[in-house]
Design a protein around this motif. Structure first.
Motif, PDB file in Angstrom:
ATOM      1  N   UNK A  97     -66.859   9.684 -20.182  1.00 20.41           N
ATOM      2  CA  UNK A  97     -67.566  10.954 -20.416  1.00 20.41           C
ATOM      3  C   UNK A  97     -66.647  12.170 -20.331  1.00 20.41           C
ATOM      4  N   UNK A  98     -65.569  12.075 -19.551  1.00 19.01           N
ATOM      5  CA  UNK A  98     -64.660  13.215 -19.429  1.00 19.01           C
ATOM      6  C   UNK A  98     -63.852  13.454 -20.700  1.00 19.01           C
ATOM      7  N   UNK A  99     -63.857  12.468 -21.618  1.00 21.87           N
ATOM      8  CA  UNK A  99     -63.035  12.579 -22.827  1.00 21.87           C
ATOM      9  C   UNK A  99     -63.845  12.542 -24.115  1.00 21.87           C
ATOM     10  N   UNK A 100     -65.190  12.486 -24.019  1.00 24.55           N
ATOM     11  CA  UNK A 100     -65.990  12.368 -25.250  1.00 24.55           C
ATOM     12  C   UNK A 100     -65.846  13.596 -26.144  1.00 24.55           C
ATOM     13  N   UNK A 101     -65.791  14.784 -25.544  1.00 23.06           N
ATOM     14  CA  UNK A 101     -65.636  16.000 -26.359  1.00 23.06           C
ATOM     15  C   UNK A 101     -64.288  15.998 -27.076  1.00 23.06           C
ATOM     16  N   UNK A 102     -63.246  15.531 -26.389  1.00 20.62           N
ATOM     17  CA  UNK A 102     -61.920  15.461 -27.012  1.00 20.62           C
ATOM     18  C   UNK A 102     -61.899  14.434 -28.141  1.00 20.62           C
ATOM     19  N   UNK A 103     -62.588  13.311 -27.933  1.00 22.03           N
ATOM     20  CA  UNK A 103     -62.632  12.279 -28.968  1.00 22.03           C
ATOM     21  C   UNK A 103     -63.346  12.801 -30.205  1.00 22.03           C
ATOM     22  N   UNK A 104     -64.460  13.520 -30.000  1.00 19.34           N
ATOM     23  CA  UNK A 104     -65.200  14.071 -31.134  1.00 19.34           C
ATOM     24  C   UNK A 104     -64.376  15.117 -31.869  1.00 19.34           C
ATOM     25  N   UNK A 105     -63.656  15.959 -31.106  1.00 14.10           N
ATOM     26  CA  UNK A 105     -62.839  16.994 -31.731  1.00 14.10           C
ATOM     27  C   UNK A 105     -61.680  16.395 -32.512  1.00 14.10           C
ATOM     28  N   UNK A 106     -61.093  15.333 -31.977  1.00 14.64           N
ATOM     29  CA  UNK A 106     -59.940  14.714 -32.640  1.00 14.64           C
ATOM     30  C   UNK A 106     -60.360  13.933 -33.881  1.00 14.64           C
ATOM     31  N   UNK A 107     -61.567  13.343 -33.849  1.00 15.89           N
ATOM     32  CA  UNK A 107     -62.025  12.503 -34.965  1.00 15.89           C
ATOM     33  C   UNK A 107     -63.450  12.923 -35.347  1.00 15.89           C
ATOM     34  N   UNK A 108     -63.580  14.044 -36.041  1.00 15.83           N
ATOM     35  CA  UNK A 108     -64.902  14.620 -36.333  1.00 15.83           C
ATOM     36  C   UNK A 108     -65.789  13.739 -37.201  1.00 15.83           C
ATOM     37  N   UNK A 109     -65.209  12.766 -37.909  1.00 16.36           N
ATOM     38  CA  UNK A 109     -66.030  11.882 -38.731  1.00 16.36           C
ATOM     39  C   UNK A 109     -66.733  10.816 -37.899  1.00 16.36           C
ATOM     40  N   UNK A 110     -66.345  10.683 -36.626  1.00 20.03           N
ATOM     41  CA  UNK A 110     -67.004   9.728 -35.740  1.00 20.03           C
ATOM     42  C   UNK A 110     -68.288  10.344 -35.184  1.00 20.03           C
ATOM     43  N   UNK A 111     -69.236   9.491 -34.805  1.00 20.27           N
ATOM     44  CA  UNK A 111     -70.474   9.928 -34.160  1.00 20.27           C
ATOM     45  C   UNK A 111     -70.355   9.573 -32.681  1.00 20.27           C
ATOM     46  N   UNK A 112     -69.780  10.472 -31.896  1.00 22.72           N
ATOM     47  CA  UNK A 112     -69.481  10.185 -30.498  1.00 22.72           C
ATOM     48  C   UNK A 112     -70.722  10.420 -29.638  1.00 22.72           C
ATOM     49  N   UNK A 113     -71.125   9.398 -28.906  1.00 20.47           N
ATOM     50  CA  UNK A 113     -72.287   9.469 -28.027  1.00 20.47           C
ATOM     51  C   UNK A 113     -71.792   9.489 -26.578  1.00 20.47           C
ATOM     52  N   UNK A 114     -71.945  10.609 -25.875  1.00 19.25           N
ATOM     53  CA  UNK A 114     -71.405  10.704 -24.518  1.00 19.25           C
ATOM     54  C   UNK A 114     -72.265  10.040 -23.453  1.00 19.25           C
ATOM     55  N   UNK A 115     -73.453   9.551 -23.828  1.00 19.15           N
ATOM     56  CA  UNK A 115     -74.399   9.068 -22.830  1.00 19.15           C
ATOM     57  C   UNK A 115     -74.434   7.556 -22.636  1.00 19.15           C
ATOM     58  N   UNK A 116     -73.967   6.792 -23.621  1.00 16.35           N
ATOM     59  CA  UNK A 116     -74.144   5.345 -23.557  1.00 16.35           C
ATOM     60  C   UNK A 116     -72.987   4.669 -22.820  1.00 16.35           C
ATOM     61  N   UNK A 117     -73.219   3.429 -22.377  1.00 14.48           N
ATOM     62  CA  UNK A 117     -72.176   2.652 -21.709  1.00 14.48           C
ATOM     63  C   UNK A 117     -71.255   1.989 -22.726  1.00 14.48           C
ATOM     64  N   UNK A 118     -71.796   1.612 -23.870  1.00 11.34           N
ATOM     65  CA  UNK A 118     -70.964   1.067 -24.939  1.00 11.34           C
ATOM     66  C   UNK A 118     -71.709   1.156 -26.258  1.00 11.34           C
ATOM     67  N   UNK A 119     -70.969   1.015 -27.354  1.00  9.96           N
ATOM     68  CA  UNK A 119     -71.569   0.999 -28.687  1.00  9.96           C
ATOM     69  C   UNK A 119     -71.148  -0.270 -29.404  1.00  9.96           C
ATOM     70  N   UNK A 120     -72.002  -0.750 -30.277  1.00  6.98           N
ATOM     71  CA  UNK A 120     -71.720  -1.972 -31.032  1.00  6.98           C
ATOM     72  C   UNK A 120     -72.038  -1.710 -32.502  1.00  6.98           C
ATOM     73  N   UNK A 121     -70.979  -1.636 -33.314  1.00  3.35           N
ATOM     74  CA  UNK A 121     -71.135  -1.461 -34.758  1.00  3.35           C
ATOM     75  C   UNK A 121     -70.849  -2.750 -35.517  1.00  3.35           C
ATOM     76  N   UNK A 122     -70.963  -3.870 -34.837  1.00  6.79           N
ATOM     77  CA  UNK A 122     -70.669  -5.145 -35.474  1.00  6.79           C
ATOM     78  C   UNK A 122     -69.211  -5.535 -35.301  1.00  6.79           C
ATOM     79  N   UNK A 123     -68.339  -4.984 -36.134  1.00  2.00           N
ATOM     80  CA  UNK A 123     -66.918  -5.327 -36.049  1.00  2.00           C
ATOM     81  C   UNK A 123     -66.115  -4.288 -35.269  1.00  2.00           C
TER      82      UNK A 123
END
Length: 311
Positions: free
Chosen positions: A122-148
């Motif tokens: 959570x301390x780095x989600x804003x930085x991740x979103x700023x660095x890669x704006x095409x990503x959909x960064x969710x700061x609240x979840x424990x993990x994400x699963x997009x298949x691959x």
């Protein structure tokens, strides 16, 4: 046998790498077909205070079924380009790619987060979103699963994601067996929002500094946008623009967030009942507190108290 490659380069954090090896490198009793774990890198890697010599090169990532990218020690620095290239090639070759904590920055640099839901500590989600704006960064979840492509939040969320992968590969019974060996729940309730350290104190020098401090001293009172605007000697519309510019929220959203954060503090530090906490935070009733607390934090107030009161 399913091959799991641990991708190493640069300076990594030891917890995430260690937990991945613990889970995928140790089969439960009675399970014959498990994982073939390989430590891959193009030279000695600094893992916490230790130097680690990989057994395979990064080229071997493309032959793996699953590639795990552990946490980078310093996500503010660009990830090693050789690691980024190897992860991108592995994904193109059909490997399942999973990042642990700040390893998500490697996936972002490889272009694997574009158009996909992702998370990190959570301390780095804003930085991740700023660095890669095409990503959909969710700061609240424990993990994400997009298949691959999968990503985990910080530290212990690496355990959650690794157990999720075991569940996908071997089923719930085996995943539960591994969880019992680790003495952790096979699935945790809620997301990482419940672990976010959001101080109630106001910091920073901006046009709302005095107003925010004034409001935080009166969270038990039924404050309105008009009340805030009157104290700031401005119009509600202008105040709304200031709030969105400085806090990223509307005045009411900011007030609600502060009330919930204050409720967290009271649940952690007192034995007050839910009705008393609701009154002390300006949320009125226990029903209102439960509704907003669940939405903001991800778990009910009583569950939050059980997790954090003794700590």
């Amino acid at each position: 046998m399913h091959t799991v490659a641990l991708a190493t380069a640069g300076h990594l954090l030891h917890f995430e790498l260690g937990i991945a090896y613990e889970i995928f490198g140790n089969p439960p009793v009675g399970v014959d077909e498990w994982y073939d774990v390989r430590l891959c890198g193009d030279g000695p890697t600094q893992v916490g205070p230790f130097a680690v010599n990989p057994s395979h090169t990064l080229d071997h990532l493309s032959a793996a079924d699953t590639v795990l990218v552990p946490a980078l020690a310093d996500p503010d620095q660009p990830p090693p380009p050789e690691l980024v290239d190897a992860v991108r090639s592995a994904h193109s070759s059909g490997a399942r790619i999973a990042s642990l904590c700040t390893g998500a920055f490697v996936l972002g640099a490889a272009g694997l987060l574009d158009g996909r839901r992702a998370t990190t500590h959570w301390a780095h989600t804003a930085d991740l979103q700023a660095a890669y704006p095409e990503a959909d960064v969710d700061p609240d979840v424990l993990y994400t699963d997009n298949g691959t492509v999968l990503t985990a939040a910080g530290k212990a969320a690496a355990v959650d994601l690794c157990l999720h992968l075991v569940h996908l590969d071997h089923g719930a019974t085996i995943a539960n067996t591994v969880a019992r060996r680790l003495v952790v729940p096979p699935h945790r309730t809620g997301g990482q929002a419940q672990f976010v350290s959001t101080p109630v104190q106001v910091s920073g020098d901006h046009s709302l500094t005095e107003l925010l401090a004034w409001a935080q001293e009166r969270l038990d009172q039924p404050l309105t946008v008009t009340d805030l605007a009157r104290h700031a000697n401005t119009s509600p519309r202008h105040l709304g623009r200031q709030f969105r510019s400085i806090t990223g929220q509307t005045p009411l959203q900011w007030l609600l967030t502060q009330r919930v954060r204050r409720a967290q503090q009271l649940l952690e530090s007192t034995d007050d009942g839910i009705e008393k906490v609701a009154a002390a935070t300006g949320l009125g009733t226990a029903t209102t507190l439960r509704r907003h607390f669940q939405r903001v934090v991800g778990v009910p107030p009583n569950a939050y108290r059980r997790s954090f009161r003794s700590a």
